[in-house]
Motif scaffolding. Structure first.
Motif, mmCIF file in Angstrom:
data_model
loop_
_atom_site.group_PDB
_atom_site.id
_atom_site.type_symbol
_atom_site.label_atom_id
_atom_site.label_comp_id
_atom_site.label_asym_id
_atom_site.label_seq_id
_atom_site.Cartn_x
_atom_site.Cartn_y
_atom_site.Cartn_z
ATOM 1 N N ALA A 1 0.812 -1.223 0.000
ATOM 2 C CA ALA A 1 0.000 0.000 0.000
ATOM 3 C C ALA A 1 0.838 1.264 0.000
ATOM 4 C CB ALA A 1 -0.920 -0.004 1.222
ATOM 5 N N ALA A 2 2.157 1.129 -0.024
ATOM 6 C CA ALA A 2 3.040 2.289 0.078
ATOM 7 C C ALA A 2 2.835 3.245 -1.100
ATOM 8 C CB ALA A 2 4.489 1.832 0.135
ATOM 9 N N ALA A 3 2.964 4.542 -0.808
ATOM 10 C CA ALA A 3 2.863 5.596 -1.817
ATOM 11 C C ALA A 3 3.674 6.789 -1.329
ATOM 12 C CB ALA A 3 1.396 5.981 -2.038
ATOM 13 N N PRO A 4 4.012 7.750 -2.223
ATOM 14 C CA PRO A 4 4.853 8.880 -1.804
ATOM 15 C C PRO A 4 4.303 9.687 -0.633
ATOM 16 C CG PRO A 4 4.730 8.772 -4.190
ATOM 17 C CD PRO A 4 3.754 7.763 -3.674
ATOM 18 N N ASP A 5 2.984 9.683 -0.481
ATOM 19 C CA ASP A 5 2.400 10.477 0.603
ATOM 20 C C ASP A 5 1.888 9.613 1.757
ATOM 21 O OD1 ASP A 5 0.375 9.305 -0.809
ATOM 22 O OD2 ASP A 5 -0.909 11.077 -0.908
ATOM 23 N N ARG A 6 2.096 8.310 1.671
ATOM 24 C CA ARG A 6 1.460 7.403 2.626
ATOM 25 C C ARG A 6 2.477 6.776 3.588
ATOM 26 N NH1 ARG A 6 -3.869 6.623 1.072
ATOM 27 N NH2 ARG A 6 -4.091 5.412 2.965
ATOM 28 N N LEU B 1 -6.089 9.122 11.063
ATOM 29 C CA LEU B 1 -4.977 8.385 11.663
ATOM 30 C C LEU B 1 -4.312 7.448 10.660
ATOM 31 C CD1 LEU B 1 -6.460 7.539 15.162
ATOM 32 C CD2 LEU B 1 -4.328 8.773 14.756
ATOM 33 N N GLY B 2 -4.932 7.248 9.541
ATOM 34 C CA GLY B 2 -4.360 6.353 8.538
ATOM 35 C C GLY B 2 -4.432 4.897 8.942
ATOM 36 N N VAL B 3 -5.508 4.529 9.663
ATOM 37 C CA VAL B 3 -5.671 3.132 10.090
ATOM 38 C C VAL B 3 -6.049 2.303 8.864
ATOM 39 C CG1 VAL B 3 -6.874 1.561 11.638
ATOM 40 C CG2 VAL B 3 -6.425 3.908 12.358
ATOM 41 N N ARG B 4 -5.055 1.664 8.282
ATOM 42 C CA ARG B 4 -5.276 0.907 7.042
ATOM 43 C C ARG B 4 -5.603 -0.562 7.330
ATOM 44 N NH1 ARG B 4 -3.647 2.105 1.792
ATOM 45 N NH2 ARG B 4 -4.613 0.643 0.345
ATOM 46 N N PHE B 5 -4.901 -1.136 8.311
ATOM 47 C CA PHE B 5 -5.097 -2.552 8.590
ATOM 48 C C PHE B 5 -5.388 -2.755 10.076
ATOM 49 C CE2 PHE B 5 -2.207 -2.261 4.953
ATOM 50 C CZ PHE B 5 -2.985 -2.889 3.998
ATOM 51 N N LEU C 1 -6.474 7.704 5.117
ATOM 52 C CA LEU C 1 -5.904 8.868 4.429
ATOM 53 C C LEU C 1 -4.379 8.845 4.482
ATOM 54 C CD1 LEU C 1 -8.376 11.609 5.691
ATOM 55 C CD2 LEU C 1 -8.277 10.564 3.411
ATOM 56 N N PRO C 2 -3.726 9.582 3.588
ATOM 57 C CA PRO C 2 -2.258 9.634 3.581
ATOM 58 C C PRO C 2 -1.710 10.265 4.861
ATOM 59 C CG PRO C 2 -3.166 10.439 1.505
ATOM 60 C CD PRO C 2 -4.319 10.317 2.447
ATOM 61 N N ARG C 3 -0.431 10.055 5.098
ATOM 62 C CA ARG C 3 0.216 10.659 6.270
ATOM 63 C C ARG C 3 0.405 12.158 6.071
ATOM 64 N NH1 ARG C 3 3.265 8.272 10.427
ATOM 65 N NH2 ARG C 3 1.898 6.508 9.955
ATOM 66 N N VAL C 4 0.661 12.609 4.838
ATOM 67 C CA VAL C 4 0.801 14.040 4.567
ATOM 68 C C VAL C 4 -0.199 14.445 3.486
ATOM 69 C CG1 VAL C 4 3.191 14.294 5.290
ATOM 70 C CG2 VAL C 4 2.711 13.563 2.947
ATOM 71 N N MET C 5 -0.809 15.626 3.683
ATOM 72 C CA MET C 5 -1.766 16.155 2.714
ATOM 73 C C MET C 5 -1.624 17.669 2.651
ATOM 74 S SD MET C 5 -5.271 13.971 3.510
ATOM 75 C CE MET C 5 -5.415 14.512 5.192
ATOM 76 N N LEU C 6 -1.769 18.235 1.468
ATOM 77 C CA LEU C 6 -1.826 19.691 1.314
ATOM 78 C C LEU C 6 -3.292 20.076 1.120
ATOM 79 C CD1 LEU C 6 -0.040 22.276 1.085
ATOM 80 C CD2 LEU C 6 -0.486 22.126 -1.370
ATOM 81 N N LEU D 1 -0.120 22.366 5.065
ATOM 82 C CA LEU D 1 0.434 21.022 5.049
ATOM 83 C C LEU D 1 0.040 20.319 6.348
ATOM 84 C CD1 LEU D 1 2.267 18.747 3.956
ATOM 85 C CD2 LEU D 1 4.176 19.880 5.127
ATOM 86 N N LEU D 2 -0.683 19.221 6.214
ATOM 87 C CA LEU D 2 -1.108 18.441 7.372
ATOM 88 C C LEU D 2 -0.250 17.193 7.472
ATOM 89 C CD1 LEU D 2 -3.149 17.890 9.689
ATOM 90 C CD2 LEU D 2 -4.573 16.697 7.986
ATOM 91 N N LEU D 3 0.377 17.020 8.619
ATOM 92 C CA LEU D 3 1.136 15.802 8.926
ATOM 93 C C LEU D 3 0.370 15.068 10.024
ATOM 94 C CD1 LEU D 3 3.628 13.919 8.844
ATOM 95 C CD2 LEU D 3 4.749 15.483 10.449
ATOM 96 N N ASN D 4 -0.148 13.911 9.704
ATOM 97 C CA ASN D 4 -1.016 13.188 10.639
ATOM 98 C C ASN D 4 -0.205 12.376 11.657
ATOM 99 O OD1 ASN D 4 -3.573 14.067 9.748
ATOM 100 N ND2 ASN D 4 -3.413 12.719 7.972
ATOM 101 N N ASP D 5 0.682 13.071 12.338
ATOM 102 C CA ASP D 5 1.401 12.562 13.506
ATOM 103 C C ASP D 5 1.010 13.432 14.694
ATOM 104 O OD1 ASP D 5 2.721 10.592 12.113
ATOM 105 O OD2 ASP D 5 4.589 11.707 11.897
#
Length: 816
Positions: free
Chosen positions: A563-568, A637-641, A678-683, A752-756
């Motif tokens: 599931a990896a991606a540049p923003d994930r 939170l990016g809860v994928r699994f 959702l991705p870890r970073v979003m604009l 820029l949102l960083l979901n940490d």
């Protein structure tokens, strides 16, 4: 031989005369004589220190061998909380990253502030520095190494005092392999703190007796290492050291001279101790203030008290059946006890009241110490008084003393279990018992009077009758028969060993010491043998290994990579699988929403209602802001699994068919996917003001988190209207523990949102220029970006952040 003729005074003078003067010091005879000295220096000469240490090493290895060989491993907290922390440290060092922050638990966590992290435990740091993949066996070996070193500190203390090597062996074995050090060995951090206490006492005694600043530096260094354990054992141990200094000052004549002579070593100790401990303690103090538990209420702390009947286990190793899963545990706070006597309102694990430290220890303390009064001898009186106070602390709610200590002593209110005092209590009792055995072997225990002899005969009868009567009133006599009979056998054997050892000592001192050591080995290896609280098969913890073949771990890692991606950087939840799973992500290098830790950041807990752990399904609770896996906050939170020990519908009853995609049923878990993560970073180019405190109670508003970010204050330098309709992008260039680098393309600017999780010690810059980190969407981080392409750096700066925070606090408090 007249047992009363061998008085310790002359031997103490000889002991003092053998000390060497340090350069620039006054002769020993002109300095204050130790209140601990005077107990038979010639005896030590008969059994050289190196021989004593060699006998102890062999004796120590026998009971420890099941763990050191890898046959069993230390379970529970050792593998749930502490092993993953050390593996995280090892993996971080292998990658060349600072371990100060971990993204792997609680959506981000300040490891440097956490007492559980073991970042400041030197032997574990060395283990991590030289091993990228930590084995269970190596981790356990370091735990036993700490206990061994602590026991060596006791032997060195006895050697300096001129006390018999046989007594030293009793004290060292009881300390390292008895009481809480054995029964609660899974509490790794407390074991580390405990190990420093004997070493600190030995060095502190040297520093005070010799007015040595060098010994003071060493004592301060060990005390500093103890203090950075930042647990209740460390706190109580520091109080013991403080009491030791006071006892040195007030013992005998010449108070002012003693105080003056101690200034130099104590100043040196303060310097070295502060240099080591100041930064970690400040970090933890600041964390506590913003955590879920800045202090513990008296009622919560009192629930962790030792019940008075638990103390019977000083005589009967496992009276209540805590070690044997085939026996229904019947001590206070068990269902059986509650049915018979009513609930005492305790909250303790079964292993916490296990305090057995050997039959020799028990016989010496009861017979020589209490009945014959030798425990009040001048050279051991400090330990006796301190042990009594520590016992009152451990009894907690059952005496008024703990309430006074809770109200009056600094930092006691930070901790939740006075039962933790049993670590220190057994250490003090071990030293007392060793001294009493020394007195017995040197023939300076006074003969028993008729009344004392009657008490010595009556006391075991009373204890046996009391234990059996208690069992009969609660569960029936049968469960108590084996521990009672075992105690009778070992106690009788201890009496015989003491008699034989004293006879043997006159002709062959090394033989007497070896005999005592052999009996302590047999006693502790049998009565404190590996059991369900201290030893389980290593295969149970296979999922923790760096290169594990565990089916669930391999599936999750494979899915995360896919599931990896540049923003994930997707997260997982591991719920209700096994006790050691909540911190598994620290060992395996992926990100878990939760974890296992008594501490959480307050705003993270408020948002998620996260508890200490999620090892069983019922511990996974939801909150108004995070009400379901089908929610905006789960997506943010990016809860994928999600891997659960039971079908997920039993945890989240609000789920409807199709909300989650079922992936697989492994031997450990049911595994699901949330396709909306959702991705870890979003604009984002739209924002709204929100009252975050209100959202914690009302839940997420009617706002699409994919398009709109919630902020507490309006962003400066960004026009929402100008950015309307534009589309930007954000991609992760680097994601490390303490550094996150994001490339942003913002045609009209944006947020820029960083979901940490947000934390004040993170710093941001845009193209090298400082930028403010806003708290966004209740707990996350955001940075306002101008139009164009930019590189945004997030850097965790705990040292600068802590200093700045302390300066602000001091400045604020100094204002009129």
């Amino acid at each position: 031989m007249d047992l009363r003729s061998r008085q310790p005074v002359a031997a103490g003078r000889e002991c003092a005369s053998r000390w060497r003067n340090e350069p620039g010091q006054a002769p020993i005879k002109d300095r204050a004589t130790s209140w601990l000295a005077g107990a038979g220096r010639p005896v030590v000469a008969r059994v050289p220190l190196v021989v004593t240490l060699a006998i102890f090493m062999l004796a120590f290895l026998v009971p420890a061998w099941p763990w050191l060989s890898g046959e069993v491993t230390i379970p529970w907290d050792a593998k749930s909380q502490f092993f993953p922390q050390v593996q995280f440290l090892a993996s971080s060092l292998a990658r060349g990253e600072w371990p100060w922050w971990s993204p792997n638990v609680f959506a981000g966590w300040p490891q440097i502030s956490d007492p559980q992290s073991l970042l400041f435990a030197p032997l574990y740091v060395l283990l991590a520095a030289f091993n990228a993949a930590i084995s269970l066996r190596a981790f356990d070996a370091v735990t036993f190494a700490y206990l061994f070193l602590g026991a060596v500190g006791i032997i060195l203390l006895f050697h300096d005092r001129g006390w018999h090597a046989g007594g030293a062996l009793v004290a060292a074995m009881a300390f390292a392999l008895g009481g809480s050090a054995s029964a609660r060995i899974q509490h790794t951090g407390q074991i580390v703190s405990l190990a420093y206490l004997p070493l600190a006492l030995w060095l502190l005694a040297r520093a005070l007796e010799r007015s040595s600043w060098r010994a003071g530096l060493a004592a301060g260094a060990v005390g500093g290492l103890m203090a950075i354990g930042r647990d209740q054992v460390a706190l109580l141990s520091l109080y013991v050291l403080a009491g030791f200094v006071l006892a040195h000052w007030v013992a005998g004549e010449g108070l002012l001279a003693r105080v003056r002579a101690s200034i130099k070593p104590l100043a040196a100790a303060a310097v070295s101790g502060s240099a080591i401990a100041a930064v970690p303690i400040i970090m933890t103090t600041l964390l506590a203030a913003r955590s879920n538990r800045p202090e513990i209420s008296f009622a919560a702390a009192a629930a962790g008290s030792i019940h008075p009947v638990h103390l019977l286990q000083f005589a009967f190793a496992d009276l209540f059946g805590a070690m044997d899963p085939n026996i229904e545990y019947w001590a206070p706070q068990s269902a059986i006890w509650d049915a018979a006597w009513g609930s005492p309102g305790l909250y303790l694990s079964q292993n916490m009241p296990l305090v057995y430290a050997g039959a020799l220890t028990f016989v010496a303390v009861v017979s020589f110490g209490l009945i014959r009064g030798v425990a009040w001898a001048r050279e051991i009186r400090f330990f006796t008084i301190t042990a009594a106070l520590t016992l009152l602390y451990a009894l907690g709610a059952y005496t008024p003393a703990f309430h006074l200590m809770y109200d009056l002593l600094p930092d006691v209110a930070l901790y939740r279990r006075p039962a933790d005092a049993t670590f220190v209590l057994v250490t003090l009792i071990a030293v007392i018992a060793g001294y009493l055995v020394h007195r017995w072997l040197t023939g300076t225990v006074p003969p028993a009077t008729r009344l004392q002899r009657a008490f010595e005969i009556a006391s075991p009868i009373v204890l046996i009758a009391g234990a059996l009567a208690l069992a009969a009133s609660v569960v029936g006599v049968r469960p108590a028969l084996v521990p009672v009979v075992t105690a009778v056998v070992f106690t009788a054997a201890a009496v015989a060993i003491l008699a034989l050892a004293r006879r043997l000592d006159a002709r062959w001192p090394v033989g007497a010491v070896a005999l005592i050591a052999a009996f302590m080995v047999l006693d502790l290896a049998w009565n404190n043998a590996p059991h369900v609280s201290t030893a389980l098969l290593p295969a149970r913890f296979d999922a923790l290994r760096a290169n594990t073949d565990d089916e669930t771990v391999r599936l999750l890692k494979g899915r995360l990579v896919g599931a990896a991606a540049p923003d994930r950087r997707d997260r997982v939840e591991l719920i209700g699988i096994d006790y050691h799973w909540p911190n598994l992500s620290l060992a395996q290098g992926f990100d878990h929403v939760f974890g296992h830790n008594p501490l959480r950041l307050r705003w993270f807990q408020d948002a998620t209602h996260a508890g200490d752990t999620v090892a069983i399904p019922s511990q996974r609770v939801f909150s108004p802001l995070y009400p379901s896996y089908r929610s905006a906050f789960a997506d943010l939170l990016g809860v994928r699994f999600i891997a659960t020990g039971v079908p997920v519908e039993q945890i989240d009853s609000s789920l409807k068919p199709g909300d989650l995609n079922f992936i697989a049923r492994t031997k450990d878990a049911y595994v699901y996917e949330n396709p909306r993560a959702l991705p870890r970073v979003m604009l984002l180019t739209d924002w709204r003001l929100a009252n975050f405190d209100e959202l914690l109670h009302t839940g997420w508003p009617n706002v699409d988190p994919r398009r709109t970010v919630l902020l507490k204050k309006a962003p400066i330098g960004f026009s929402r209207s100008a950015a309307a309709g534009t589309v930007g992008s954000a991609r992760l260039v680097r994601y490390a523990n303490t550094e996150v680098v994001v490339e942003v393309d913002a045609p009209a600017g944006g947020v820029l949102l960083l979901n940490d999780v947000w934390h004040p010690w993170w710093h941001a810059s845009i193209d090298g220029m400082d930028a403010e980190i806003l708290k966004a969407d209740v707990i996350f981080r955001a940075v306002v970006c101008p139009r164009g392409r930019h590189v945004v750096h997030f850097t965790f700066r705990p040292f600068a952040g802590a200093v700045a925070e302390m300066v602000r606090k001091v400045t604020h408090n100094a204002r009129p």
